[in-house]
Design an enzyme around this catalytic site. Sequence first.
Site, PDB file in Angstrom:
ATOM      1  N   GLU A 147      31.999 -83.075  79.116  1.00 43.11           N
ATOM      2  CA  GLU A 147      32.321 -84.608  79.049  1.00 43.11           C
ATOM      3  C   GLU A 147      33.834 -84.708  79.231  1.00 43.11           C
ATOM      4  O   GLU A 147      34.266 -85.843  79.827  1.00 43.11           O
ATOM      5  CB  GLU A 147      31.619 -85.128  77.668  1.00 43.11           C
ATOM      6  CG  GLU A 147      30.275 -85.085  77.516  1.00 43.11           C
ATOM      7  CD  GLU A 147      29.484 -86.060  78.463  1.00 43.11           C
ATOM      8  OE1 GLU A 147      29.995 -86.642  79.329  1.00 43.11           O
ATOM      9  OE2 GLU A 147      28.160 -85.878  78.386  1.00 43.11           O
ATOM     10  N   ASP A 294      22.218 -81.254  87.330  1.00 42.54           N
ATOM     11  CA  ASP A 294      22.372 -82.446  88.280  1.00 42.54           C
ATOM     12  C   ASP A 294      23.957 -82.291  88.935  1.00 42.54           C
ATOM     13  O   ASP A 294      23.963 -82.029  90.359  1.00 42.54           O
ATOM     14  CB  ASP A 294      22.254 -83.882  87.692  1.00 42.54           C
ATOM     15  CG  ASP A 294      23.048 -84.081  86.406  1.00 42.54           C
ATOM     16  OD1 ASP A 294      23.398 -82.921  85.961  1.00 42.54           O
ATOM     17  OD2 ASP A 294      22.935 -85.010  85.712  1.00 42.54           O
ATOM     18  N   GLU A 388      14.731 -93.261  80.302  1.00 45.11           N
ATOM     19  CA  GLU A 388      15.362 -91.740  80.343  1.00 45.11           C
ATOM     20  C   GLU A 388      14.348 -90.656  80.853  1.00 45.11           C
ATOM     21  O   GLU A 388      14.585 -89.979  81.495  1.00 45.11           O
ATOM     22  CB  GLU A 388      15.766 -91.513  78.972  1.00 45.11           C
ATOM     23  CG  GLU A 388      17.117 -92.079  78.433  1.00 45.11           C
ATOM     24  CD  GLU A 388      18.410 -91.465  79.081  1.00 45.11           C
ATOM     25  OE1 GLU A 388      18.378 -91.981  80.247  1.00 45.11           O
ATOM     26  OE2 GLU A 388      18.929 -90.844  78.680  1.00 45.11           O
ATOM     27  N   GLU A 406      23.481 -94.098  87.560  1.00 44.88           N
ATOM     28  CA  GLU A 406      23.023 -93.296  88.526  1.00 44.88           C
ATOM     29  C   GLU A 406      22.226 -94.069  89.853  1.00 44.88           C
ATOM     30  O   GLU A 406      22.474 -93.857  91.054  1.00 44.88           O
ATOM     31  CB  GLU A 406      22.193 -92.096  88.317  1.00 44.88           C
ATOM     32  CG  GLU A 406      22.962 -90.890  87.614  1.00 44.88           C
ATOM     33  CD  GLU A 406      23.335 -91.012  86.183  1.00 44.88           C
ATOM     34  OE1 GLU A 406      23.109 -92.115  85.739  1.00 44.88           O
ATOM     35  OE2 GLU A 406      23.945 -90.344  85.658  1.00 44.88           O
ATOM     36  N   THR A 492      31.769 -86.842  89.664  1.00 46.65           N
ATOM     37  CA  THR A 492      30.343 -87.347  89.131  1.00 46.65           C
ATOM     38  C   THR A 492      30.655 -88.519  87.945  1.00 46.65           C
ATOM     39  O   THR A 492      29.641 -89.341  87.708  1.00 46.65           O
ATOM     40  CB  THR A 492      29.667 -86.093  88.514  1.00 46.65           C
ATOM     41  OG1 THR A 492      28.347 -86.289  87.987  1.00 46.65           O
ATOM     42  CG2 THR A 492      30.581 -86.009  87.064  1.00 46.65           C
TER      43      THR A 492
HETATM   44  C1  DMJ Z   1      27.957 -89.699  83.348  1.00 49.62           C
HETATM   45  O1  DMJ Z   1      28.809 -89.252  82.579  1.00 49.62           O
HETATM   46  C2  DMJ Z   1      28.067 -88.804  84.692  1.00 49.62           C
HETATM   47  O2  DMJ Z   1      27.624 -89.271  85.900  1.00 49.62           O
HETATM   48  C3  DMJ Z   1      27.220 -87.342  84.564  1.00 49.62           C
HETATM   49  O3  DMJ Z   1      27.236 -86.452  85.360  1.00 49.62           O
HETATM   50  C4  DMJ Z   1      25.952 -87.475  83.966  1.00 49.62           C
HETATM   51  N1  DMJ Z   1      25.545 -88.961  83.700  1.00 49.62           N
HETATM   52  C5  DMJ Z   1      26.327 -89.673  83.466  1.00 49.62           C
HETATM   53  C6  DMJ Z   1      26.038 -91.099  82.936  1.00 49.62           C
HETATM   54  O4  DMJ Z   1      24.527 -91.308  83.177  1.00 49.62           O
END
Ligand code: DMJ
EC number: 3.2.1.113
Length: 932
Positions: A147, A294, A388, A406, A492
């Site tokens: 994170e 993912d 979720e 997303e 991401t």
């Molecule tokens: C985000 O922090 C990023 O996209 C991460 O890769 C996974 N998803 C969260 C938001 O849902």
Amino acid sequence: MSEAGGALGCGSPVPQRAPWNLVAAATALYLVSATSVWTAGATPMNREEKQKLGNQVLEMFDHAYGNYMEHAYPADELMPLTCRGRVRGQEPSRGDVDDALGKFSLTLIDSLDTLVVLNKTKEFEDAVRKVLRDVNLDNDVVVSVFETNIRVLGGLLGGHSLAIMLKEKGEYMQWYKDELLQMAKQLGYKLLPAFNTTSGLPYPRINLKFGIRKPEARTGTETDTCTACAGTLILEFAALSRFTGATIFEEYARKALDFLWEKRQRSSNLVGVTINIHTGDWVRKDSGVGAGIDSYYEYLLKAYVLLGDDSFLERFNTHYDAIMRYISQPPLLLDVHIHKPMLNARTWMDALLAFFPGLQVLKGDIRPAIETHEMLYQVIKKHNFLPEAFTTDFRVHWAQHPLRPEFAESTYFLYKATGDPYYLEVGKTLIENLNKYARVPCGFAAMKDVRTGSHEDRMDSFFLAEMFKYLYLLFADKEDIIFDIEDYIFTTEAHLLPLWLSTTNQRVSKKNTTSEYTELDDSNFDWTCPNTQILFPNDPLYAQSIREPLKNVVDKSCPRGIIRVEESFRSGAKPPLRARDFMATNPEHLEILKKMGVSLIHLKDGRVQLVQHAIQAASSIDAEDGLRFMQEMIELSSQQQKEQQLPPRAVQIVSHPFFGRVVLTAGPAQFGLDLSKHKETRGFVASSKPYNGCSELTNPEAVMGKIALIQRGQCMFAEKARNIQNAGAIGGIVIDDNEGSSSDTAPLFQMAGDGKDTDDIKIPMLFLFSKEGSIILDAIREYEEVEVLLSDKAKDRDPEMENEEQPSSENDSQNQSAEQIISISQAVDLVDQEAPEESSLSSHSDSSPADTDNAASISPAEQTLNPMENQEPTSLDGECTDLDNQPQEQSETEEDSNPNVSWGKKVQPIDSILADWNEDIEAFEMMEKDEL
Ligand code: DMJ
């Protein structure tokens, strides 16, 4: 490599960019061809309306960002219900979610480049100054490496990328001297100790001040990490290396990726969800494209785009081939086992996989992207947001929704690729739903339960980093953005990194692993951008024609398993019994159980136990059906347990200035008016005296005709209810006396009766934890007159709460929600796992001693285990037939090496089925424990 030049044929070549700029090139060409094509198809949205929607996004961002800055900054996040900052250590712990919070003003850093995309350059300049002035990266806090990388390092790098772009333009940021980059470098060095493992995979957490493994660090004993956690570093780390010239970051991230690649399951080419960082063993062997994996896939493809390194594309293509072979079951994406990829590991999907259609656009595989996106959109239309987790027949599996971006991301990329105005309409719906259901006076609140519309006191930083960026860009024309978005790639977390990094500071040695790749057919090694002439072969209705057959996929609720039913009908056999249809009192069902080798035993304590002896089944096909039935029963059981643990109701504040925008999660009572069956109760609130409500009220005039607030404790809930009812209250809200408690951190429960007959209690009673209760108490202090609505689902809330009538779709989902809640009184429990020869499942009426109603009404003999009993039998429409093409897609290699893996096509020997079964039970158990 020479073919890479072919990429230029599909995009506008810009010399300083990576020549194979898929992002820019693909999206640019799609737009050109699609715009002209689509004017003939769906109604295009005119510029005025697009601008209106863009402005709406700007206003929403101001509301979220403004409230964060005013009420939360410098805290990491805004708590939009209580309108204050979330400071780690000052709020009850929420577990892993809190590992994103490092006391480094997370939301501000995550929002930096959004400000520039949204044309708020002045605010950006101001925000950068604040970051430089206020943010400390040296706090004694244990944070998630993943994170911190994607949100903070990515945020600083995105901010830096746009700061230098602005500086070069000559108007803003003229004072900027790479200070954000220096902070990024400082943070990068702080994360490096996490990579001190023999594998090179990083530890999942690190102490920002003390690093890892020292006693003060309080971290470093973990053995496992998720694949995405270890495989989502290369963009930020390589950018940091290339911006600064310090190669170590890119080297470390590459090493972690190399290790993951080495560890892929060699016959399926899939990776598991969690891996041991010391041994490299897969800890969780299930594999999908959502939670836990993912962005590993995302970063392989994007690393190729940003860094121009073929090995990343080769790896991505190898994995992509496996994903499309095993996981993709259009429109579904279902987790499988890495060793037995023809076996589904779950019957539900998680919301994180909604990014995947966007990634497929980048890859150039538009058809399945359109299909999955359409399926997800239908789930959203049903529940307003993507829960979720949701089952393959589109029921809610996990009802939370933390405003994840997303789906908006995929919508944006699909619009760029197709130019189909349909995706603008989708974006419009997202905006409407956010404003209607998530907007609160102090920001936007995550949904605690999409079925009830209740909120959580939470607004994650990714909401500002990603959601507003994608929504704004969706409606923006080129001239609405002050720079060329196609010169950048999205991380991401939607942070922007310039593509010119591909040719800067390329000093990291690349591992040449080409010979290790599995041979795939040539189409997987396109070094060029996808050609829209082939994707849209002169067909103006291309995207629509793909969506059309799916248009009712959610409503018709067509689960995969139905194909087998259809096949069975064709062959004249009885359809296999689905767990959700099973009734212990139906003789026909008992007969089918017997055939499948499943026996039903009535235990002395009233429970019903199911045991399967595969060898007692009438045939191996029946044994297989039996195993499948038991497997479904376990799924059903765990789902029902979940639902039973959380039977939420909603307390909605409907008076000024809330107007229904604040919805609090409430626990129901096992007595009084059942809000799931009756109309909601609406009234002003008044505190009872005594506040504990344990004796006759001394202020009956104050509570008469109102909803009484009572404190928990000192007597039974039922006694409180009687006292306020006698005083003339029309409902009651019990507020927890345990200060700081919250439904964010504690499981909801039902208020039990007093063991006696409670039929005399006619008013509805709901329970609020202290934090939710104090939102009402604070509101009374501030506004005196506070009106609330008690219900099983938040009601539609136009600004004035004028409209009591629900739109029909709302009613539908309300009815559905009621059905689900009714079903929670019927539960099954997994009590036993037997030796390989037999599998066993018990069911019982899950009644606590005080749960008199349920206990009385559900004797084992009457019990059904069917949460969907009011549902129509599942349709056998031809529309379902595409859903189960998996066996046809099975590769030669797979069949040769493992002849027993496919459902339906071949009969699997019993011992192999039983071995699978044991492993599946373990996997299911693990997955149930697991959080997204
Ligand atoms: C985000 O922090 C990023 O996209 C991460 O890769 C996974 N998803 C969260 C938001 O849902």
